[in-house]
Structures are given as structure tokens and as C-alpha cells.
Design an enzyme around this catalytic site. Sequence first.
Site, PDB file in Angstrom:
ATOM      1  N   SER A 126      12.102 -30.061  38.040  1.00  0.00           N
ATOM      2  CA  SER A 126      11.304 -30.321  37.042  1.00  0.00           C
ATOM      3  C   SER A 126      10.182 -29.449  37.049  1.00  0.00           C
ATOM      4  O   SER A 126       9.599 -28.983  37.812  1.00  0.00           O
ATOM      5  CB  SER A 126      10.944 -31.827  37.313  1.00  0.00           C
ATOM      6  OG  SER A 126       9.760 -32.000  36.166  1.00  0.00           O
ATOM      7  N   TYR A 151       6.590 -39.212  41.979  1.00  0.00           N
ATOM      8  CA  TYR A 151       7.699 -38.614  41.651  1.00  0.00           C
ATOM      9  C   TYR A 151       7.805 -37.106  41.490  1.00  0.00           C
ATOM     10  O   TYR A 151       8.680 -36.367  41.907  1.00  0.00           O
ATOM     11  CB  TYR A 151       7.989 -39.209  40.108  1.00  0.00           C
ATOM     12  CG  TYR A 151       9.063 -38.227  39.463  1.00  0.00           C
ATOM     13  CD1 TYR A 151      10.033 -38.357  39.313  1.00  0.00           C
ATOM     14  CD2 TYR A 151       8.287 -37.167  38.357  1.00  0.00           C
ATOM     15  CE1 TYR A 151      11.051 -37.584  38.619  1.00  0.00           C
ATOM     16  CE2 TYR A 151       9.086 -36.283  37.795  1.00  0.00           C
ATOM     17  CZ  TYR A 151      10.405 -36.513  37.803  1.00  0.00           C
ATOM     18  OH  TYR A 151      11.320 -35.669  37.242  1.00  0.00           O
ATOM     19  N   LYS A 155      10.025 -34.028  43.840  1.00  0.00           N
ATOM     20  CA  LYS A 155      10.499 -32.900  43.523  1.00  0.00           C
ATOM     21  C   LYS A 155       9.966 -31.741  44.072  1.00  0.00           C
ATOM     22  O   LYS A 155      10.782 -30.810  44.596  1.00  0.00           O
ATOM     23  CB  LYS A 155      10.470 -32.572  41.948  1.00  0.00           C
ATOM     24  CG  LYS A 155      11.056 -33.520  41.025  1.00  0.00           C
ATOM     25  CD  LYS A 155      12.386 -33.605  41.054  1.00  0.00           C
ATOM     26  CE  LYS A 155      13.068 -34.638  40.244  1.00  0.00           C
ATOM     27  NZ  LYS A 155      14.594 -34.803  40.315  1.00  0.00           N
TER      28      LYS A 155
HETATM   29  N1  UFG Z   1       4.445 -39.647  24.220  1.00  0.00           N
HETATM   30  C1  UFG Z   1       3.949 -40.222  23.114  1.00  0.00           C
HETATM   31  N2  UFG Z   1       4.361 -41.680  23.073  1.00  0.00           N
HETATM   32  C2  UFG Z   1       5.264 -41.991  23.799  1.00  0.00           C
HETATM   33  C3  UFG Z   1       5.869 -41.274  24.723  1.00  0.00           C
HETATM   34  C4  UFG Z   1       5.523 -39.703  25.096  1.00  0.00           C
HETATM   35  O1  UFG Z   1       2.973 -39.819  22.535  1.00  0.00           O
HETATM   36  O2  UFG Z   1       5.462 -43.131  23.661  1.00  0.00           O
HETATM   37  C5  UFG Z   1       4.076 -38.068  24.238  1.00  0.00           C
HETATM   38  C6  UFG Z   1       3.465 -37.702  25.634  1.00  0.00           C
HETATM   39  O3  UFG Z   1       1.992 -38.172  25.533  1.00  0.00           O
HETATM   40  C7  UFG Z   1       3.837 -36.192  25.945  1.00  0.00           C
HETATM   41  C8  UFG Z   1       5.186 -35.971  25.044  1.00  0.00           C
HETATM   42  O4  UFG Z   1       5.093 -37.282  24.038  1.00  0.00           O
HETATM   43  O5  UFG Z   1       2.933 -35.579  25.160  1.00  0.00           O
HETATM   44  C9  UFG Z   1       6.210 -36.078  26.121  1.00  0.00           C
HETATM   45  O6  UFG Z   1       6.172 -37.129  26.798  1.00  0.00           O
HETATM   46  P1  UFG Z   1       7.537 -37.453  27.827  1.00  0.00           P
HETATM   47  O7  UFG Z   1       7.249 -38.954  28.329  1.00  0.00           O
HETATM   48  O8  UFG Z   1       8.818 -37.622  26.807  1.00  0.00           O
HETATM   49  O9  UFG Z   1       7.750 -36.294  28.621  1.00  0.00           O
HETATM   50  P2  UFG Z   1       6.708 -35.931  29.772  1.00  0.00           P
HETATM   51  O10 UFG Z   1       6.365 -34.431  29.294  1.00  0.00           O
HETATM   52  O11 UFG Z   1       5.581 -36.626  30.070  1.00  0.00           O
HETATM   53  O12 UFG Z   1       7.473 -35.726  31.039  1.00  0.00           O
HETATM   54  C10 UFG Z   1       8.490 -35.013  31.111  1.00  0.00           C
HETATM   55  C11 UFG Z   1       9.631 -35.592  32.290  1.00  0.00           C
HETATM   56  C12 UFG Z   1       9.175 -35.853  33.512  1.00  0.00           C
HETATM   57  C13 UFG Z   1       8.596 -34.384  34.012  1.00  0.00           C
HETATM   58  C14 UFG Z   1       7.455 -33.924  33.022  1.00  0.00           C
HETATM   59  C15 UFG Z   1       6.870 -32.644  33.476  1.00  0.00           C
HETATM   60  O13 UFG Z   1       9.865 -36.836  31.682  1.00  0.00           O
HETATM   61  O14 UFG Z   1      10.453 -36.029  34.356  1.00  0.00           O
HETATM   62  O15 UFG Z   1       8.139 -33.957  31.699  1.00  0.00           O
HETATM   63  O16 UFG Z   1       7.768 -31.777  33.487  1.00  0.00           O
HETATM   64  F1  UFG Z   1       7.973 -34.775  35.220  1.00  0.00           F
END
Ligand code: UFG
Length: 340
Positions: A126, A151, A155
Site C-alpha cells: 500500500s 495496519y 505492510k
Molecule cells: N473520506 C471522507 N468521508 C468518508 C470516507 C472517506 O471524506 O466517509 C475521505 C478521507 O478523509 C480521504 C478520502 O476520502 O480524504 C479517501 O479516504 P479512504 O478511506 O477511501 O482512503 P484512504 O486514502 O484514507 O486510505 C487508503 C486505503 C488504505 C491505505 C491508505 C493509504 O484504504 O488501505 O489509502 O495509502 F492505507
Amino acid sequence: MNKQILLSGGAGFIASHTAVALLEAGYDVIVVDNYVNSCAESIARVEKITGKSVKLYELDVADRAALSKVFAANSIDCVIHFAGLKAVGESVQLPIRYYRNNLDTTLTLLEVMAEFNVKNIVFSSSATVYGNNAHVPFVETMPRGCCSNPYGWTKVMIEQILEDATVADKELSVVLLRYFNPIGAHKSGMIGEDPQGIPNNLMPFVTQVAVGKREKLTVFGGDYDTPDGTCQRDYIHVMDLAEGHVKAVDFALQNKGTEIFNLGTGIPYSVLDIVNTFSRVNGLELKYEIGPRRAGDLPRLWADASKAEKILGWKAKCNLEDMCRDSWNWQKNNPNGYKK
Ligand code: UFG
């Protein structure tokens, strides 16, 4: 005879799409999964999409005796190691479970591979391994960083374990794939992301709002130092990601040592870009509000995706509109995911 690829955790979101791409590329696919966060129905649908059959074993990858039987019964050429717990927030609450599960499955898999002389492995890593302080765009040559949750640390640790293994065994071939943010679904709308409970990730939350299962989306933070104040990510279509795995398997079968590839598009989009594009291409009004920041979120991250293009000949083809359209196509055809 076709090469045999074993997918650990093979019934999950990215793995099921990869199974389609592998079968279409002429590989045979063997899936092992304990269905802790997935179900066998996804593989039944993979078989329907491709018209090919998949060997399916229900087992925990950390169960050495059970895993050994699978290796004894098949002539496996390469493993793609998808199995693992992946909820960032949950890992902060249950660190021991995360370390135990993600490390045990990997170590057991490596021991059984060694026992059966299987020398090729592709690992689901990741972008999180770049840590909290890396500068964008993330390049494979950057050091693995400081993670904000267990988590992410699993990785980092597994990447290190695999690298060390290739130092000791010169016959071993390891490909570390660092995923950015996979969304979208297969064009058929038959397979897609099916999280249990309230989705942690953005796109499944968006599609569940659109289908009426959730009232509205909360955008986590509108005051970041980004063009529209919301976080930026590198979203990639899951079928592009799946094609990246096929290229990685081709590469692993022909090389030795460790190689690392980012799988992203190299293009950042904000949360509001997702909301607006999703609404526009699908002709929907998506209810949302700007809420407080979510702890641990980085303001912006995206890939330098040039290495995969140069060495694997892989480049993401789908744009954000394709991703939003295909995510919705899956959700609207399957309002309850794989459950009837
Ligand atoms: N977000 C919202 N509302 C929500 C969910 C997410 O605004 O209900 C925003 C988050 O704040 C972020 C973006 O949408 O800015 C993406 O969020 P995700 O949770 O979809 O993804 P992340 O980038 O946080 O996480 C992903 C993967 C993880 C990994 C991470 C870092 O899910 O496995 O990228 O690479 F670790």
C-alpha cells in the site's frame, strides 16, 4: 499447461477482479480464503464473467496443515498474497489481532512456499508504507516511512520480511505492489466492493448514500491546504489495478530478487471531485456535508507511476468518470452487495 496462480484472500475486492484479469490472460487461478471479509459468491461470479472455473479452498492462510494440502494438490507457479486485515481505524483498536493475522499469514505462506519450492510471490502492499512525512508524488526509491497505524506497519514489516527473504534465497522473486486508492468495479456490474457494516472508505460510502442505505456523506475536513480544501488521493480503477497484477505475475515469473511498483494513475483528485463527478456522470444528487477532519488522514498523496510503465509496460487506462460510473453500476445492481 497454463501457469497456476494461487491467490491468498482471493475472494476479496481487488483479488476477485484480479482473478478475472488472470483468467482472461490465460492463467489458471486457485483461491484460498477464510471469508472473514468476503464470500464465495464473488468467485462464482468471476466464473460466470469469464466462463472459466476457479479452484476454491476455504481455509485460513495461517493454518499451515490446510495450506500445505493445497500446495501438495496443485503445481503452483506464483502466489499473489492478498490475505490480510485492512481497516485502518480497527487496527488502532485491535493492534495485536492485526499483527498476529497479517504477519502469521505471510510467514506461514512463505514457509509453505519454501517447502514446495514455489519461488514467486506478488504482495498487496500500500501507499501507506511511504508514511506520514513523505513528499508527493511518492516514488518507489523513497524510504519506507513512519506509519500512523498498525495496519500500515504490517505492510511495512511484510515488505521488509519479503525483501530479506530474497537476500537469503537468490531463487526467490518478490514483487511489491503499492496500491493507491482502488475504486470502480468490473464493467459487468457483477463483482465489486462489498464492505461489511459501515464503509470506512470513500467510494463505498458514496455508493451506499446514492442507493439510499446511508443518509448522507460526511466529507472529512474542508480546510486542508489543497485546491478545494478537501483531501486529495490517487484513485485507480480496480480493473486497471487487476491488469497491473497480471503484469506483475509475468514479471515475477521471469525475474529474481525484489522489485517495487506503485500502482496509481499519478493524478490527484479531491473528495469533492469524487462527489461532483459521481453526481454528474450518474445523474444523481448526492447528499453531503463538510465535517471535521478524520484523525490520521494525510492532506494529499499520489503516485509517481512511471516505473510500472517503464518496466512492466503497465499504465492505468480508466479515468475518474469510468471509475464513478462502474462503482455505481455495481452498487445499483447489487444494493446489498453479494447478499441477496
Ligand atoms: N473520506 C471522507 N468521508 C468518508 C470516507 C472517506 O471524506 O466517509 C475521505 C478521507 O478523509 C480521504 C478520502 O476520502 O480524504 C479517501 O479516504 P479512504 O478511506 O477511501 O482512503 P484512504 O486514502 O484514507 O486510505 C487508503 C486505503 C488504505 C491505505 C491508505 C493509504 O484504504 O488501505 O489509502 O495509502 F492505507
